[in-house]
Structure formats: C-alpha cells, structure tokens
Design a protein around this motif. Structure first.
Motif, PDB file in Angstrom:
ATOM      1  N   UNK A 109       3.907  14.118  -9.477  1.00  0.00           N
ATOM      2  CA  UNK A 109       4.901  15.192  -9.498  1.00  0.00           C
ATOM      3  C   UNK A 109       5.516  15.319 -10.884  1.00  0.00           C
ATOM      4  N   UNK A 110       5.855  14.194 -11.509  1.00  0.00           N
ATOM      5  CA  UNK A 110       6.507  14.222 -12.819  1.00  0.00           C
ATOM      6  C   UNK A 110       5.561  14.675 -13.929  1.00  0.00           C
ATOM      7  N   UNK A 111       4.340  14.169 -13.938  1.00  0.00           N
ATOM      8  CA  UNK A 111       3.444  14.390 -15.070  1.00  0.00           C
ATOM      9  C   UNK A 111       2.506  15.573 -14.878  1.00  0.00           C
ATOM     10  N   UNK A 112       2.122  15.865 -13.655  1.00  0.00           N
ATOM     11  CA  UNK A 112       1.138  16.914 -13.404  1.00  0.00           C
ATOM     12  C   UNK A 112       1.749  18.103 -12.685  1.00  0.00           C
ATOM     13  N   UNK A 113       2.799  17.854 -11.932  1.00  0.00           N
ATOM     14  CA  UNK A 113       3.432  18.936 -11.201  1.00  0.00           C
ATOM     15  C   UNK A 113       2.779  19.241  -9.871  1.00  0.00           C
ATOM     16  N   UNK A 114       2.131  18.260  -9.254  1.00  0.00           N
ATOM     17  CA  UNK A 114       1.502  18.491  -7.955  1.00  0.00           C
ATOM     18  C   UNK A 114       1.598  17.231  -7.105  1.00  0.00           C
ATOM     19  N   UNK A 115       1.413  17.403  -5.818  1.00  0.00           N
ATOM     20  CA  UNK A 115       1.392  16.283  -4.888  1.00  0.00           C
ATOM     21  C   UNK A 115      -0.005  15.677  -4.841  1.00  0.00           C
ATOM     22  N   UNK A 116      -0.129  14.474  -4.274  1.00  0.00           N
ATOM     23  CA  UNK A 116      -1.470  13.927  -4.056  1.00  0.00           C
ATOM     24  C   UNK A 116      -2.296  14.853  -3.170  1.00  0.00           C
ATOM     25  N   UNK A 117      -3.602  14.726  -3.244  1.00  0.00           N
ATOM     26  CA  UNK A 117      -4.504  15.573  -2.478  1.00  0.00           C
ATOM     27  C   UNK A 117      -4.471  15.261  -0.994  1.00  0.00           C
ATOM     28  N   UNK A 118      -5.099  16.131  -0.195  1.00  0.00           N
ATOM     29  CA  UNK A 118      -4.999  15.999   1.267  1.00  0.00           C
ATOM     30  C   UNK A 118      -5.607  14.714   1.812  1.00  0.00           C
ATOM     31  N   UNK A 140       0.838  -1.208   0.000  1.00  0.00           N
ATOM     32  CA  UNK A 140       0.000   0.000   0.000  1.00  0.00           C
ATOM     33  C   UNK A 140       0.867   1.251   0.000  1.00  0.00           C
ATOM     34  N   UNK A 141       1.918   1.255   0.831  1.00  0.00           N
ATOM     35  CA  UNK A 141       2.804   2.412   0.887  1.00  0.00           C
ATOM     36  C   UNK A 141       3.587   2.567  -0.409  1.00  0.00           C
ATOM     37  N   UNK A 142       3.989   1.449  -1.014  1.00  0.00           N
ATOM     38  CA  UNK A 142       4.715   1.510  -2.285  1.00  0.00           C
ATOM     39  C   UNK A 142       3.827   2.078  -3.391  1.00  0.00           C
ATOM     40  N   UNK A 143       2.549   1.705  -3.378  1.00  0.00           N
ATOM     41  CA  UNK A 143       1.632   2.233  -4.387  1.00  0.00           C
ATOM     42  C   UNK A 143       1.489   3.754  -4.233  1.00  0.00           C
ATOM     43  N   UNK A 144       1.440   4.216  -2.981  1.00  0.00           N
ATOM     44  CA  UNK A 144       1.349   5.666  -2.755  1.00  0.00           C
ATOM     45  C   UNK A 144       2.588   6.373  -3.296  1.00  0.00           C
ATOM     46  N   UNK A 145       3.774   5.811  -2.998  1.00  0.00           N
ATOM     47  CA  UNK A 145       5.005   6.451  -3.466  1.00  0.00           C
ATOM     48  C   UNK A 145       5.040   6.515  -4.996  1.00  0.00           C
ATOM     49  N   UNK A 146       4.627   5.442  -5.635  1.00  0.00           N
ATOM     50  CA  UNK A 146       4.620   5.427  -7.097  1.00  0.00           C
ATOM     51  C   UNK A 146       3.661   6.481  -7.650  1.00  0.00           C
ATOM     52  N   UNK A 147       2.477   6.583  -7.052  1.00  0.00           N
ATOM     53  CA  UNK A 147       1.509   7.591  -7.505  1.00  0.00           C
ATOM     54  C   UNK A 147       2.043   8.997  -7.252  1.00  0.00           C
ATOM     55  N   UNK A 148       2.624   9.197  -6.079  1.00  0.00           N
ATOM     56  CA  UNK A 148       3.196  10.513  -5.739  1.00  0.00           C
ATOM     57  C   UNK A 148       4.218  10.936  -6.780  1.00  0.00           C
ATOM     58  N   UNK A 149       5.149  10.043  -7.104  1.00  0.00           N
ATOM     59  CA  UNK A 149       6.197  10.383  -8.070  1.00  0.00           C
ATOM     60  C   UNK A 149       5.611  10.666  -9.449  1.00  0.00           C
ATOM     61  N   UNK A 150       4.609   9.900  -9.827  1.00  0.00           N
ATOM     62  CA  UNK A 150       4.015  10.101 -11.158  1.00  0.00           C
ATOM     63  C   UNK A 150       3.259  11.431 -11.226  1.00  0.00           C
TER      64      UNK A 150
END
Length: 929
Positions: free
Chosen positions: A188-197, A176-186
C-alpha cells in the motif's frame, strides 16, 4: 551462440552482442578473425561444429551437452509430471547444474541482459520446486531458504505466499499472519495497491485455520496478483500453464449484488459444468461500470475455469473510430492463448478455426469488453461446451441474445446507498460520515455514475487535507457543462471530473495530453508520443509517467500507451478548444514524419526491387525508429501495423497527401510478404486518392500496378487487368521506361498464371531487351530470370539453365540477393524436369532459405511446395509431406486461395498417386514487379 543453440546468428547480431553500441572500427573483420580461431579451437577439442548458414553462424551441438539447455529440458519434464516425488527429484537435478552467476567473468551489455534473464528463469524454477515440496508437506526444511528469498524479494507475492504456507505448516500461524500484514502495508505504501486475490485468499484460509490448507494448496501469485496456473480440480484435463490474462480486480468494488447473483446463477453450481457455451451480455451506459463488473466477477469465479481466463478490449465505441476487427480480435486472442505469432493465420476464417480448436474441450472464461455489436462478437465465440463468454457493450446486443442464446445482464447506475458505499470504500468511513451533507451533494451530482464517483474519490484521496465540501462545490459550479454520456438519463458531470485530473497536470503533461487526442490509436509508442510533443524521448517518458500516474493514460505493454475511450474524446475536445490550428497541424505533421521516416528505415531492411522513395526531411523534434537488421525491422512493423493503417485512414482528407502517398508505397513490401491483400488494397486506394489530388501521374501508375497485383491475389482478375492497363497507359503517356518495363514483367507473370506461357515468354524477352537497352542492370537480371522460367515451363530446360545461371551472375554483380530465390527456384524446376533430382532439391532448398532469411512468408510457401514436388519425384514421400505441411501452414496463415488445393494433395499423398506439378506452374514463376 551456445545460448541460441542451433539458431543462426548474423554478423550484425554478433557484433552487437560482443561490443554493444561501441564496436571497433573494423568490427566485422575482427569478428571473422575471432570466429576462425574459435572454429580451430573447437575442432582441436573435438567440440561442437561452428557452421556458416544463410541466417548466420550456428553452433551445432547436442543440447544435452550444454548445461543451460539440459537444465531447460529437465525443468520442462518436471513441470509436465503430475507426481511431486518424481518432479522434486528432477527439480533437484536441474538446479544442480547452476554454478554461480552466468557469464560472471565476461563484460558485455548483451551478456548482462541474458544473465539477468537466466537468473530470473532459475528463480522461477526454484519457486516451482518449492511448490512441489510444500505440497509434500516439507515445511520446516524450506523455512530458512524462503525467509532469505522473502528478504531479497520483499514484494514478490509468490515468495510471500510460500513463506506464509511454510510457517503455517510448522504451526507458526501468528508469524504467517504478521508477514501478510507487513507485506500488505508495504504494498500500500510503496505501490499503492493491495495484495493480489490469491494471496488474500491464502491469508483468509490461514486466519480461519482451514484444515484442508496444508499440504494441498500450492501458492502461485505473481506481483500483479494474478492467480496460479491452476491444477485440474475438475477432472477435465486442465492445460498446463493456462492463460491468466484478466486485468487486476477493481480495488474497492462496490454494490452490484443483484448483478453478481444473476451472473452466478447463469454459471450454475460448481459441481455441474456447463453443457453448452455460456454467453452473457452485460449492457449499460458509458462509464456505468460494465467492465468493472465483468472483471470483478471473473476474478470471483476464475477457479471455475482451470484452463485459463482471457480478456480483450474490442474498442467498439472508440471515439477515434478504431473498432477492433474480428480478424484483429482473433489474432490477439490466439496470442493471449500463447499461440506463436508465426503460427497465426491472417484470414479470419482460419483464425476462427484455430481459436475454436484451441478452446475445444476446455473450461475457459473469455471476457470481451466494449463490443460494438453482435457481428463483432460472433466470430469470437468458442464452438464447444464448457467455456463461458462475458461480453460488455453499450449496445443491447439483441442479435446475440436472439441468435446465439446470450443471456442479457442490464447494468444501471448505482443507487444512493451503493454510491455512498463506493466513497466509503475509497475514502474510509470516518471521512465520509464526517461530512454527510457534502457526500449527499457529491452523490447527487455524480448521479450514480461509478466512473465519476471514482474520479471524485481519487482526487479526494490524493488531497486528504481538503474538505469534501470543496469537491461538492466544484461539482455544483460545473453543472450544465457536460454532455450526456450514452443516454440523457445520465448526469452530465464526467467532463468536470476529468478536468480535475487534467488541471492538476504540469504544463508539459497537459499539452501532451491534448496532443495525444490527435493520434488515431489504438495505441502508440514512446517515440510517437515524443514526436507529437516535439520533445526528446527521455523528456516525454517523464511526461508519459505523469499522465499514467494520473490515470489519464494506461501503459498496457512496456512503452505502449493507450487511452480510455472517454479520455481520448476529452483530450481531442480540449485540443480543439485550447490549441491553435497551426499548433495542432504542426503536431500532426511531426507524428506523420515519425511514422513515415520510421517505416522508411524499416523498409530498407526488406529487400525488393521497387523504386525507392526518399521522404522529405523530418520536422524538428521528430524521433525516428532505427533498426539493426531485418528481424528488428519486421518486429517493429508488426507491432505498429494497426497504428499505421489507422494513420492512413485518418489522413484521407487531403491535408498530408505527400506523406500518405509515400507511407502507403513503403508498406507494399511488408503487407505483400504477410499476404495481407485486403489491407494492401485499402492503403493503395488511399494512396491513389492522394496521387490524384497531387496530380502525380507516375505515382498513379505505380499505385495501379500495386493494385493489380493485390487484386489478382484476392481472385479479382478483372480488376487486376483494369489496374494493369491503367498503369501501362499512364507509363506510356509519361514516357517512363523503367516502370513500364516493370509493368510489362507483371503482364508476363499474369499471362503465365493463365497458362499462356508462349505469350509470357515473348513479353519477358521484350522486357529483357528494353532493360538491357536502358542499362538497368537489376531489371535486366530480373527479366532474364523470367525468360529462363518461361523457357523451362515450355520444355526448353537447358536454355532455361543457361538463362538463369547468367541471371545469378548479374544479380551478384549488383548485390541484389533477395531475387536470387526466384532464380534458384527456376533452376530447381529445370533440373527437376531433366530428372536431376538431387540438383533440383538443392536449388529449391536454397530458395526456401533465402525467402525465410528475409521473412518473405508468402514466397517461402511457394518455394516449399516446389521443394516437396522435387522430393516426391525422388521417391521421398516423407520429405514431401514435411515440405508441404510447412507450406500449408503459411498459406493458411496468409489466407492464400490455393491452400485448399495443397491440403487436398497432402490428404491423398501416396506413391504415384499425384501428377507432379499440379500446382507448380500455377503458383510459380518470377515474382511480380
């Protein structure tokens, strides 16, 4: 038609749905053939009836017999339940109705759009079902489906949250934590923002192995990081699907610890809901971060307000002067609270009442940004305990503090430590600590102004190879070039910071940025921007995208763009300094051409017998809106109306008088249909000034006639008489017979409003003779309608029927369909007085449907009142109540002065208790002309 079950679909809409932009030459005839065949097939199969009504063709079928509508009913019932077990069963039944892709075997642009929308609706339902299953602890069965959904929708934070929760529930915390990290990085790279609150909160709870996380938390976060439609955790009866309208939280928010603690203290502990409406006023300099603080704190406490959070920019210190009025603000707040637009009143008092009613008994957070003064804010305050209002303003709002109990929070510039912390948050500690001297110079030059610091950080972040000393040097070189923002205590460096973003633009984007400073706001569409620039729409879209990416413009709605206050002023200043006056005037000319020609195109779909105007040919490079029907035209006018009013106000200097005169004339019908009489008076006064400067005597007479009607509707009878006399005098002096007839018909209407029916009949008969002699067939039919009306109110009902039936023939011959509503209304009155109730009801119903078809809300209400009186005379009190309630809703919406009288009649309605016609003669009669 099954998609819009029970809703009339016009021929034009059907042609568009079937053939799109490439219909055959005889599309309407072909369509009628198809419809005839379809009617036969349905009849043979004992299927739903294909019915032709005033609004178009309708399929009359039981919604339960259509899978789409049955799906929506079942899904809606599931969402309304508080029992996950029962809801899950309903979700299963609803989703079982789907069998593949909708309309998969049909090829139509419209159907493809509908299919895409339906697929999105199905997917949202699947996610709602998943929430229920996760709350029940059914983690393992969902994992395969959620893994597939996450692969198909890799940036969907709601799907990601559900998958993380299912993994965690199955004991797979690391995955679960790895999936979050992968989404976070993507992201940041593709959209330029962090995940929502919400997703960040879930990540933290998984990280610390929160024992209460599963199965009680349902993850609901959309792609923008908005929080869920919260469950009622407080026992206050939180609304289902509450508004969640806060802007995105500020990335890298820094400092403000004392201010945040002050706001927390004002709110109080979580287990002690406020016993009164809490009002907080955040004040400070322009650019000091008032909005950032308000939005950041609102995100921190949003769970304390389960009934919703809304945000509204009041534009109180707009350099263009376009302050949001209380009426506009209330309308927007009601829209944010999901009140349907056609249910929102136009009078400020009625809007405020509806707003307070919607907020009453709820725990809501309302953020009012950039307020001008206390008077602007006061109508927007809830009237009951439990909610909180956060107001930001450059004004101290002393009146709000003294009279309304607001608690002030004064925001100052950042100190040196907080300024460095902001740069660290945006650029990283390694880069900031590597050049401490340069950072000191930047902090000193920006003087703690968050807006300036943020702009420096943005440029440094997009140029990672540049040393910070280079940016510090540029700031030092530009000392003295900036004005103070809101106080002499603020350093004058913001303009230099803005210039960095501006100078990085391509030449077309820089030119458009300057030209946008000519626009009055509050926002503009793509076609308006294209016209300002003199560019094709596809080209300007690319340029607008560049400005948006540079944070010099915001796209607050699809295709709608707005400036920050300071950026608008900066753009206007650059334009004055860079572009020649002929260039600037040419851009304004194109902008006015865009609005004038677009309003002209829309006005053609709003039937009225006013003299039509023909705008001069548009300049090269002007983009004009086009419309396929009345509905599209009214929707465009509704969206653009605040802009159109601002355009008129901006150009009262006499530079473009012909444009303003014609634009104001073209707005008469729409504003009248909406019942927006104060706005109508405002634009007509601007038009009157323009016609006087141009020496247009007939134009002045026409404007006086319009002002007479609007003044009367506002209860200003003396002003109405004065304007009408002016109009008649000017028409006589100019020898203009046709317009003089129109004015005389309006004089007859005014006499009728005072109960002088004999005088009204005499004037209407003279107008009929004049129109007949002039050979003006439309005015002849309208005048004959007026004669018929005054015959029936004087008791000669049979003669009235003869007159009106002849008027119907004359109107049909000239294809003047909208005025038939008045004729049917008069026929209804005559038959009502003769005791022919069935015939009266039929005529009144036709009148109502015709007004509704063309979107004339004001006249629709009057016809509904008459329909109710016919039902009452026939002894059907329930039908009377239905008609009068519909009428009252419209009268409240348009702020009509007779709304209270009708409300009183409704309140005391009982068999035999009211005198028939107590409002009829006073509110009826042929419309003014």
């Amino acid at each position: 038609m099954l998609v819009d079950l029970g809703v009339g679909v016009s021929i034009d809409e059907l042609v568009d749905r079937v053939w799109g932009e490439a219909p055959p030459q005889r599309a309407r005839l072909t369509l009628h053939t198809y419809l005839s065949r379809l009617r036969g097939v349905l009849a043979d199969a004992d299927g739903p009836a294909l019915v032709r009504r005033s609004r178009g063709y309708t399929l009359d079928a039981d919604p339960a017999a259509v899978d789409l509508h049955r799906f929506r009913v079942i899904a809606g019932e599931a969402r309304s339940l508080g029992d996950d077990d029962r809801a899950t069963a309903l979700w299963r039944d609803a989703l079982a109705l789907w069998r593949g892709t909708p309309f998969a075997d049909l090829d139509s642009d419209w159907l493809r759009q509908v299919a895409a929308a339906l697929e999105a609706e199905r997917f949202e339902t699947v996610l709602d079902r998943n929430d229920a299953l996760l709350r029940r602890g059914e983690y393992a069965p969902l994992l395969p489906e959620l893994s597939a959904a996450a692969a198909e929708h890799p940036l969907d934070e709601r799907v990601a949250g559900q998958l993380m929760l299912a993994m965690y529930g199955c004991g797979r915390q690391a995955e679960a934590l790895a999936h979050y990290r992968a989404l976070h990085d993507r992201l940041v790279d593709e959209v330029g923002c962090d995940p929502g609150p919400v997703l960040r909160l879930l990540h933290q709870r998984i990280l610390r192995q929160d024992p209460e996380l599963a199965p009680t938390v349902a993850v609901r976060a959309d792609q923008h990081g908005d929080p869920p439609a919260a469950a009622d955790r407080t026992g206050t009866g939180a609304a289902a699907n509450p508004a969640a309208q806060l802007p995105a939280d500020v990335v890298g928010f820094t400092g403000r610890t004392a201010s945040l603690h002050q706001l927390d203290a004002l709110l109080g502990p979580a287990d002690d809901p406020p016993s009164t409406v809490l009002i907080t006023a955040i004040g400070g300099y322009a650019g000091v971060g008032k909005t950032a603080l308000a939005v950041h704190w609102a995100h921190r406490v949003r769970d304390r307000f389960p009934d919703g959070q809304v945000y509204l920019n009041l534009r109180g210190f707009d350099p263009g002067g376009q302050v949001v009025s209380p009426a506009e603000a209330l309308r927007t707040l009601l829209e944010l609270l999901r009140v349907p637009p056609d249910r929102i009143p136009t009078s400020t008092q009625a809007q405020a009442g509806l707003y307070r009613d919607r907020v009453a008994g709820r725990r809501m957070l309302v953020v009012l940004d950039n307020a001008r003064d206390a008077a602007q804010v006061r109508p927007l305050l809830p009237g009951s305990a439990g909610s909180m209002v956060v107001v930001t303003s450059r004004d101290q709002l002393a009146g709000l503090v003294a009279a309304d109990g607001a608690r002030p929070v004064r925001l100052d510039v950042l100190d040196e430590a907080e300024s460095r912390q902001l740069l660290v948050g945006r650029l990283g500690a390694e880069r900031v600590t590597a050049e401490p001297e340069a950072v000191d110079r930047i902090v000193q030059a920006c003087a703690g102004l968050p807006l300036a610091l943020a702009m420096v950080a943005a440029r440094a972040a997009t140029n990672p190879g540049f040393r910070l000393a280079a940016f510090a040097g540029e700031l030092a070189d530009m000392q003295g070039r900036l004005d103070a923002l809101a106080s002499h205590d603020v350093a004058t460096d913001v303009r230099a910071v803005f210039s960095w973003s501006y100078e990085a633009l391509t030449p077309p984007a820089a030119r458009l940025f300057r030209q946008l400073g000519l626009h009055p706001g509050p926002d503009l569409g793509t076609a308006a921007a294209a016209s300002l620039a003199g560019l094709p729409v596809p080209a300007v879209r690319r340029t607008l995208a560049e400005l948006t990416a540079a944070h010099l413009l915001t796209e607050h709605a699809p295709g709608r763009y707005a400036f920050h206050d300071l950026l608008r002023a900066y753009a206007a200043e650059l334009g004055r300094a860079t572009d020649t006056e002929p260039e600037r005037r040419a851009a304004r000319h194109r902008m006015l051409d865009h609005y004038l020609h677009s309003v002209h195109a829309a006005d053609r779909w709003l039937p009225d017998i006013r003299d039509k105007v023909t705008p001069p040919p548009a300049q090269d490079g002007v983009a004009t809106a086009t419309f396929a029907g009345n509905t599209e035209a009214r929707a465009w006018l509704t969206t653009e109306l605040p802009v159109l009013l601002a355009v008129v106000d901006q150009h009262r200097d006499g530079d473009f008088d012909h444009h303003i005169q014609q634009l104001c004339w073209l707005l008469v019908t729409f504003l009248g249909w909406l019942g927006r009489w104060p706005d109508l008076v405002t634009v007509q006064r601007a038009a009157l000034e323009a016609t006087r400067r141009r020496g247009d005597v007939l134009g002045q007479a026409d404007i006086h006639r319009n002002l007479a009607h609007a003044s009367f509707q506002m209860g200003l009878r003396d002003e109405a008489d004065a304007h009408l006399e002016q109009a008649l005098r000017l028409y006589r002096e100019a020898g203009e017979n046709t317009s003089h007839i129109r004015a005389q018909l309006y004089r007859a209407w005014l006499a009728g409003q005072e109960g002088l029916y004999a005088d009204a009949l005499r004037i209407a008969q003279l107008s009929l003779e004049a129109a007949t002699e002039a050979g003006h067939r439309v005015l002849q039919a309208v005048a004959r309608t007026a004669v018929g009306w005054y015959h029936t109110v004087l008791g000669d009902h049979e003669q009235a029927i003869v007159d009106c039936e002849q008027a119907l023939v004359e109107l049909a011959e000239v294809n003047e369909l909208s005025n038939m509503a008045d004729v049917w209304d008069s026929l209804g009155h005559a038959h009502l007085k003769l005791g022919r109730y069935r015939e009266a009801i039929d005529y009144y119903q036709r009148a109502v449907e015709r007004c509704r078809e063309f979107g004339n809300r004001h006249m629709e209400a009057l016809k509904l009142i008459h329909l109710g009186e016919a039902h009452q005379a026939a002894g059907d009190d329930e039908a009377t109540r239905t008609s009068w309630r519909q009428a009252l809703a419209i009268l409240d919406e348009v702020g009509h002065r007779d709304a209270d009288d009708l409300r009183s009649r409704l309140g005391s309605l009982r068999l035999g208790s009211l005198r028939l016609g107590s409002l009829h003669e006073g509110m009826a009669g042929p419309r003014r002309h």
